[in-house]
Design a protein around this motif. Structure first.
Motif, PDB file in Angstrom:
ATOM      1  N   GLU A 185       0.829  -1.225   0.000  1.00  0.00           N
ATOM      2  CA  GLU A 185       0.000   0.000   0.000  1.00  0.00           C
ATOM      3  C   GLU A 185       0.856   1.264   0.000  1.00  0.00           C
ATOM      4  O   GLU A 185       0.695   2.164   0.823  1.00  0.00           O
ATOM      5  CB  GLU A 185      -0.950  -0.002   1.199  1.00  0.00           C
ATOM      6  CG  GLU A 185      -1.926  -1.170   1.193  1.00  0.00           C
ATOM      7  CD  GLU A 185      -2.834  -1.178   2.400  1.00  0.00           C
ATOM      8  OE1 GLU A 185      -2.622  -0.338   3.308  1.00  0.00           O
ATOM      9  OE2 GLU A 185      -3.749  -2.001   2.456  1.00  0.00           O
ATOM     10  N   ILE A 186       1.817   1.290  -0.944  1.00  0.00           N
ATOM     11  CA  ILE A 186       2.632   2.485  -1.099  1.00  0.00           C
ATOM     12  C   ILE A 186       2.212   3.215  -2.368  1.00  0.00           C
ATOM     13  O   ILE A 186       1.537   2.654  -3.235  1.00  0.00           O
ATOM     14  CB  ILE A 186       4.132   2.122  -1.139  1.00  0.00           C
ATOM     15  CG1 ILE A 186       4.417   1.023  -2.164  1.00  0.00           C
ATOM     16  CG2 ILE A 186       4.611   1.690   0.226  1.00  0.00           C
ATOM     17  CD1 ILE A 186       5.856   0.577  -2.215  1.00  0.00           C
ATOM     18  N   ASP A 187       2.612   4.470  -2.483  1.00  0.00           N
ATOM     19  CA  ASP A 187       2.091   5.332  -3.540  1.00  0.00           C
ATOM     20  C   ASP A 187       2.552   4.923  -4.929  1.00  0.00           C
ATOM     21  O   ASP A 187       1.804   5.026  -5.894  1.00  0.00           O
ATOM     22  CB  ASP A 187       2.495   6.794  -3.281  1.00  0.00           C
ATOM     23  CG  ASP A 187       1.865   7.325  -1.998  1.00  0.00           C
ATOM     24  OD1 ASP A 187       0.798   6.802  -1.623  1.00  0.00           O
ATOM     25  OD2 ASP A 187       2.452   8.238  -1.383  1.00  0.00           O
ATOM     26  N   ALA A 188       3.797   4.494  -5.058  1.00  0.00           N
ATOM     27  CA  ALA A 188       4.351   4.207  -6.387  1.00  0.00           C
ATOM     28  C   ALA A 188       5.105   2.887  -6.363  1.00  0.00           C
ATOM     29  O   ALA A 188       5.508   2.389  -5.303  1.00  0.00           O
ATOM     30  CB  ALA A 188       5.276   5.340  -6.824  1.00  0.00           C
ATOM     31  N   VAL A 189       5.301   2.338  -7.546  1.00  0.00           N
ATOM     32  CA  VAL A 189       6.090   1.117  -7.665  1.00  0.00           C
ATOM     33  C   VAL A 189       7.526   1.424  -7.241  1.00  0.00           C
ATOM     34  O   VAL A 189       8.127   2.380  -7.736  1.00  0.00           O
ATOM     35  CB  VAL A 189       6.068   0.591  -9.118  1.00  0.00           C
ATOM     36  CG1 VAL A 189       7.008  -0.602  -9.268  1.00  0.00           C
ATOM     37  CG2 VAL A 189       4.658   0.218  -9.532  1.00  0.00           C
ATOM     38  N   PRO A 190       8.109   0.652  -6.318  1.00  0.00           N
ATOM     39  CA  PRO A 190       9.497   0.923  -5.909  1.00  0.00           C
ATOM     40  C   PRO A 190      10.460   0.683  -7.068  1.00  0.00           C
ATOM     41  O   PRO A 190      10.544  -0.424  -7.600  1.00  0.00           O
ATOM     42  CB  PRO A 190       9.727  -0.072  -4.762  1.00  0.00           C
ATOM     43  CG  PRO A 190       8.715  -1.153  -4.981  1.00  0.00           C
ATOM     44  CD  PRO A 190       7.527  -0.497  -5.608  1.00  0.00           C
ATOM     45  N   ALA A 191      11.182   1.726  -7.453  1.00  0.00           N
ATOM     46  CA  ALA A 191      12.103   1.617  -8.587  1.00  0.00           C
ATOM     47  C   ALA A 191      13.406   0.948  -8.180  1.00  0.00           C
ATOM     48  O   ALA A 191      14.136   0.435  -9.032  1.00  0.00           O
ATOM     49  CB  ALA A 191      12.387   2.999  -9.170  1.00  0.00           C
ATOM     50  N   ARG A 192      13.694   0.943  -6.874  1.00  0.00           N
ATOM     51  CA  ARG A 192      14.967   0.383  -6.399  1.00  0.00           C
ATOM     52  C   ARG A 192      14.739  -0.220  -5.019  1.00  0.00           C
ATOM     53  O   ARG A 192      14.237   0.450  -4.116  1.00  0.00           O
ATOM     54  CB  ARG A 192      16.033   1.478  -6.351  1.00  0.00           C
ATOM     55  CG  ARG A 192      17.440   1.003  -5.967  1.00  0.00           C
ATOM     56  CD  ARG A 192      18.376   2.183  -5.958  1.00  0.00           C
ATOM     57  NE  ARG A 192      19.715   1.840  -5.510  1.00  0.00           N
ATOM     58  CZ  ARG A 192      20.709   1.460  -6.307  1.00  0.00           C
ATOM     59  NH1 ARG A 192      20.498   1.390  -7.612  1.00  0.00           N
ATOM     60  NH2 ARG A 192      21.900   1.175  -5.834  1.00  0.00           N
ATOM     61  N   ILE A 193      15.129  -1.484  -4.869  1.00  0.00           N
ATOM     62  CA  ILE A 193      14.962  -2.198  -3.606  1.00  0.00           C
ATOM     63  C   ILE A 193      16.318  -2.700  -3.138  1.00  0.00           C
ATOM     64  O   ILE A 193      17.078  -3.264  -3.922  1.00  0.00           O
ATOM     65  CB  ILE A 193      13.997  -3.397  -3.759  1.00  0.00           C
ATOM     66  CG1 ILE A 193      12.622  -2.918  -4.243  1.00  0.00           C
ATOM     67  CG2 ILE A 193      13.852  -4.148  -2.446  1.00  0.00           C
ATOM     68  CD1 ILE A 193      11.661  -4.062  -4.551  1.00  0.00           C
ATOM     69  N   GLU A 194      16.617  -2.489  -1.848  1.00  0.00           N
ATOM     70  CA  GLU A 194      17.839  -3.037  -1.264  1.00  0.00           C
ATOM     71  C   GLU A 194      17.463  -4.026  -0.167  1.00  0.00           C
ATOM     72  O   GLU A 194      16.475  -3.833   0.541  1.00  0.00           O
ATOM     73  CB  GLU A 194      18.728  -1.926  -0.692  1.00  0.00           C
ATOM     74  CG  GLU A 194      19.313  -1.024  -1.756  1.00  0.00           C
ATOM     75  CD  GLU A 194      20.403  -0.094  -1.236  1.00  0.00           C
ATOM     76  OE1 GLU A 194      20.625  -0.087  -0.001  1.00  0.00           O
ATOM     77  OE2 GLU A 194      21.025   0.605  -2.044  1.00  0.00           O
TER      78      GLU A 194
END
Length: 610
Positions: free
Chosen positions: A387-396
C-alpha cells in the motif's frame, strides 16, 4: 547557466573548433558525462547538434541538459574510435549505447614450459608462457571440452603443486583419465606425443589427427606391438564419439558470428564462437540503449566496446551491413596484428550459422521481454500489497552470515525493474562486535551503507528489506533515524514457524502485527527472490572470509611460524590443504623450515586429523 549565456558560449566553441578528427564529450552542469562521440570532422559534427530542425526527440532532450562540450583532437579517425571506446567504458555516459558486461572470457590453457604440460581452465590476462585456446562463451563450455578431452588424451589437469607431491597415482589414473606422469608411469617423449595430438584437436585439425593416429596404429601393428595398436584404436574410437557430439566445419578457421535483434527498446546480441572450425557455443548479451536507436547504430556501437582489448578472430560474420565497417576493420586489424574482416552475406555452413545466431538472438530477446513483463507485474503487486504510492524503482535487501559468530559478513543486494543490479552489490566485513550478535552486525552494515548514501556515494532505495523479524526491523529504524533518513519504507522478512518458503511473515514499520501473503502472491515471490539472493551473497562472502581466516590462524598457532614462513609454506606447497598433506621431507624443502619445525608442523596437522 542562463539560456543566453549558454548559446553564446556554444557559439564561441563552434567558432574555434578544429575540423580535424577527434572525440567530443558533452557534460551537464555537475560535470557528469552525458554523451561521448567521435567525428571525422569535429567542427561539422558538433555543429550538427545546434541546427534548429531535424534533431530527434532523444537528442533534443539530451541537449537540454548539456552545459559544456569538450573536444579532444586525434591524429586519425581510428585513434578517435579507440578513445571514444575507452571513455564510454570508463564513464558510462547516460545517452550512449553501453555494453555492461566487461567480464573476460575463459580459455583452455596449455602450460608448455613444463616437462609434462598441463591442460586447465584459464581466465584473465594471457601473460603466462604457454598456449591459449578459445575464447569459450562460458566456464561450462570449457569444462565440457576438458571432460571430453580427458576421455581421449590422458593429459594431466592437476595443479603443479599437487603434481609435485604425488607418491602414487591419483584417481584420474585409475579411471583412465591420466597417464600418471607424476610417478613416472609415462616418459616425457610419449607424453609430448599425447600433448601434440591434443593440440591438433584443439586447433580443429581433426582430419590430420585421425590420419596421424591411424598411421601410429598401423605402425604398431606392423611391429607386432598389439597392445599399443589397441590403445591407438581405442583413442580413434573415442575421438570419433567426441566429434559426433561437436559439429565441425571442414573449412576450419576461427570465426565469430554476431547477430542482433531489437524489439520494444530492448536489444540482444548473440555471439557464436567458432574455433578451428568447431562450434564452441554461444552467448547472448543485452546492451543498454534508447528507444530511438536503430539496429545498425546499436551493432556499430556494440562491436568496438565488445572486441577492443580482447582476442579478435580474423573473420566476424555480422547480421547487418554497417556504414563504417572499413574503419572497424582497420582498427581491429591494428589491434590484433593481422587482417580482420567483417562479412554479411555468406554461403553454406557460415550462412546456416548466421541464421541460427539470428534465431537465438530473437528467441533470447523474446524471453527477456517476457521476463521483464513478469518482473514488472511482481513490482506492481508489491506496491499494492505494501500500500505504497508508487512502484518501488529500487529495492535493497540486507542479510548477515556467520558460523558461531566467526567471520561475520553482511550483504546488501540491489534490485530494480530490470532485475538484479549486481554492480551495486556490497559486502561488509563485520568487526568489533560480540560473537553471534546479529543485531549489532546489522546495525554496523546499515550505518556504513547509508552513511555513504547520505554523503552522495550512490542512490537511495525506495524500499528496504531486512532478512529477520521484529528485532531486525527495530535496528533498521534506529539506524535510519540516527542518519535522518525519512520516508524509506522498511520491511523485515521472517521465516515462518516451519521455515518453509511460502510461510514468511512480513514486519512492516507502520504495522503492529506481522502480515502474511498467499504463497501464490507475485509480491511474495519477488520478496523471496531478493531475500534468497541476499542470503546467497552473504554466505559466499562469509565462507571466503572464514576460509582465509582459518588458513592464517591455523599456521600462526604453530610456534616458530611467522608471516614470512607461513607465506613460504603456502606458496611452495600450494595452500593449507597441501601443507596438511605434506610429509616431513616435503616440508623440509620449503626455505626457512628446519627439521625441528617440519616435525612440529607435521605433528600439529596430523594430531588435528585423529
Amino acid at each position: 547557466m542562463s539560456q543566453a549565456s549558454t548559446e553564446f558560449e556554444f557559439a564561441q566553441l563552434l567558432k574555434n573548433l578544429s575540423g580535424a578528427p577527434g572525440v567530443y564529450v558533452m557534460t551537464d552542469q555537475e560535470g557528469r558525462y552525458l554523451y561521448v562521440g567521435k567525428a571525422r570532422n569535429l567542427k561539422k559534427r558538433v555543429a550538427s547538434y545546434f541546427r534548429e530542425t531535424g534533431l530527434s526527440p532523444k537528442t533534443t532532450a539530451m541537449m537540454s541538459h548539456v552545459a559544456d562540450i569538450q573536444t579532444i583532437v586525434t591524429h586519425t579517425e581510428s585513434e578517435a574510435l579507440l578513445l571514444e571506446n575507452n571513455l564510454i567504458k570508463s564513464e558510462r555516459p547516460r545517452y550512449n549505447i553501453v555494453f555492461r558486461d566487461d567480464k573476460s572470457y575463459p580459455y583452455i590453457y596449455l602450460s608448455t614450459n613444463h616437462p609434462f604440460p598441463r591442460l586447465s581452465f584459464y581466465r584473465g590476462a594471457r601473460s603466462e608462457a604457454g598456449r591459449y585456446f578459445g575464447p569459450y562463451p562460458s566456464a561450462a563450455a570449457v569444462r565440457e571440452t576438458l571432460a571430453h578431452m580427458q576421455k581421449v588424451f590422458p593429459i594431466r589437469q592437476c595443479e603443479d603443486t599437487f603434481f609435485r607431491h604425488r607418491s602414487r597415482p591419483c584417481l584420474q589414473y585409475q579411471i583412465n583419465r591420466c597417464s600418471a606422469p607424476c610417478v613416472g608411469f609415462i616418459d616425457e617423449p610419449r607424453y609430448r606425443e599425447d600433448v601434440s595430438q591434443a593440440v591438433l584437436f584443439l586447433e580443429g585439425r581433426d582430419h590430420t589427427l585421425n590420419e596421424h593416429l591411424a598411421g601410429l596404429m598401423e605402425t604398431a601393428a606392423a611391429d607386432l606391438d598389439f597392445e599399443t595398436a589397441a590403445r591407438y584404436r581405442d583413442r580413434i574410437a573415442a575421438l570419433q564419439r567426441v566429434q559426433e557430439q561437436q559439429y565441425v566445419d571442414r573449412q576450419r578457421g576461427d570465426v565469430d558470428i554476431v547477430a542482433l535483434a531489437m524489439a520494444g527498446g530492448e536489444a540482444c546480441v548473440e555471439i557464436c564462437f567458432i574455433r578451428g572450425g568447431r562450434n564452441l557455443g554461444a552467448k547472448h548479451l543485452f546492451p543498454a540503449m534508447s528507444l530511438e536507436t536503430t539496429e545498425v547504430q546499436a551493432l556499430q556501437a556494440f562491436l568496438p566496446q565488445y572486441y577492443l582489448g580482447k582476442s579478435i578472430p580474423p573473420e566476424i560474420l555480422i547480421s547487418h551491413r554497417l556504414p563504417q565497417v572499413a574503419l572497424l576493420e582497420e582498427v581491429f586489424s591494428d589491434q590484433s596484428d593481422r587482417k580482420v574482416q567483417f562479412k554479411v552475406g555468406s554461403r553454406g555452413v557460415r550462412r546456416r550459422w548466421l541464421q541460427m545466431a539470428q534465431f537465438n538472438a530473437d528467441d533470447a530477446l523474446r524471453r527477456r521481454i517476457a521476463d521483464r513483463a513478469s518482473l514488472a507485474r511482481r513490482f506492481e503487486a508489491l506496491r499494492d500489497e505494501l500500500e505504497i504510492d508508487a512502484v518501488p524503482a529500487r529495492i535493497e535487501c540486507f542479510d548477515t552470515s556467520h558460523t558461531a559468530g566467526e567471520a561475520t559478513v553482511a550483504s546488501c543486494v540491489v534490485f530494480d525493474m530490470n532485475g538484479a543490479v549486481k554492480s551495486d552489490y556490497r559486502r561488509f566485513n563485520i568487526n568489533g562486535i560480540a560473537a553471534g550478535d546479529d543485531y549489532s552486525a546489522l546495525s554496523q552494515a546499515l550505518t556504513r551503507r547509508y552513511k555513504r548514501l547520505k554523503e552522495g556515494q550512490g542512490k537511495m532505495p525506495d524500499l528496504l528489506l531486512i532478512d529477520g523479524g521484529k528485532g531486525q526491523l527495530g535496528v533498521a529504524r534506529t539506524v535510519l533515524t540516527e542518519l535522518q533518513i525519512e520516508a524509506l519504507k522498511v520491511v523485515a522478512v521472517a521465516k515462518g514457524r516451519s521455515r518453509k518458503p511460502g510461510f514468511e511473515r512480513l514486519f512492516i514499520d507502520d504495522l503492529r502485527r506481522a502480515r502474511t501473503l498467499p504463497s501464490t502472491s507475485p509480491a511474495l515471490h519477488l520478496i523471496q527472490q531478493i531475500r534468497d539472493e541476499a542470503h546467497r551473497f552473504a554466505i559466499t562472502g562469509h565462507r571466503q572470509r572464514r576460509g582465509k581466516a582459518r588458513v592464517t590462524s591455523r599456521l600462526n598457532e604453530i610456534p616458530g611460524i611467522g608471516d614470512k614462513r607461513r607465506q613460504a609454506l603456502l606458496r611452495q606447497l600450494g595452500g593449507l590443504r597441501e601443507v596438511a598433506r605434506a610429509g616431513v621431507d616435503d616440508l623440509l624443502k620449503v626455505p626457512g623450515i628446519s627439521p625441528v619445525l617440519a616435525r612440529r608442523i607435521y605433528a600439529v596437522f596430523h594430531d588435528a586429523e585423529h
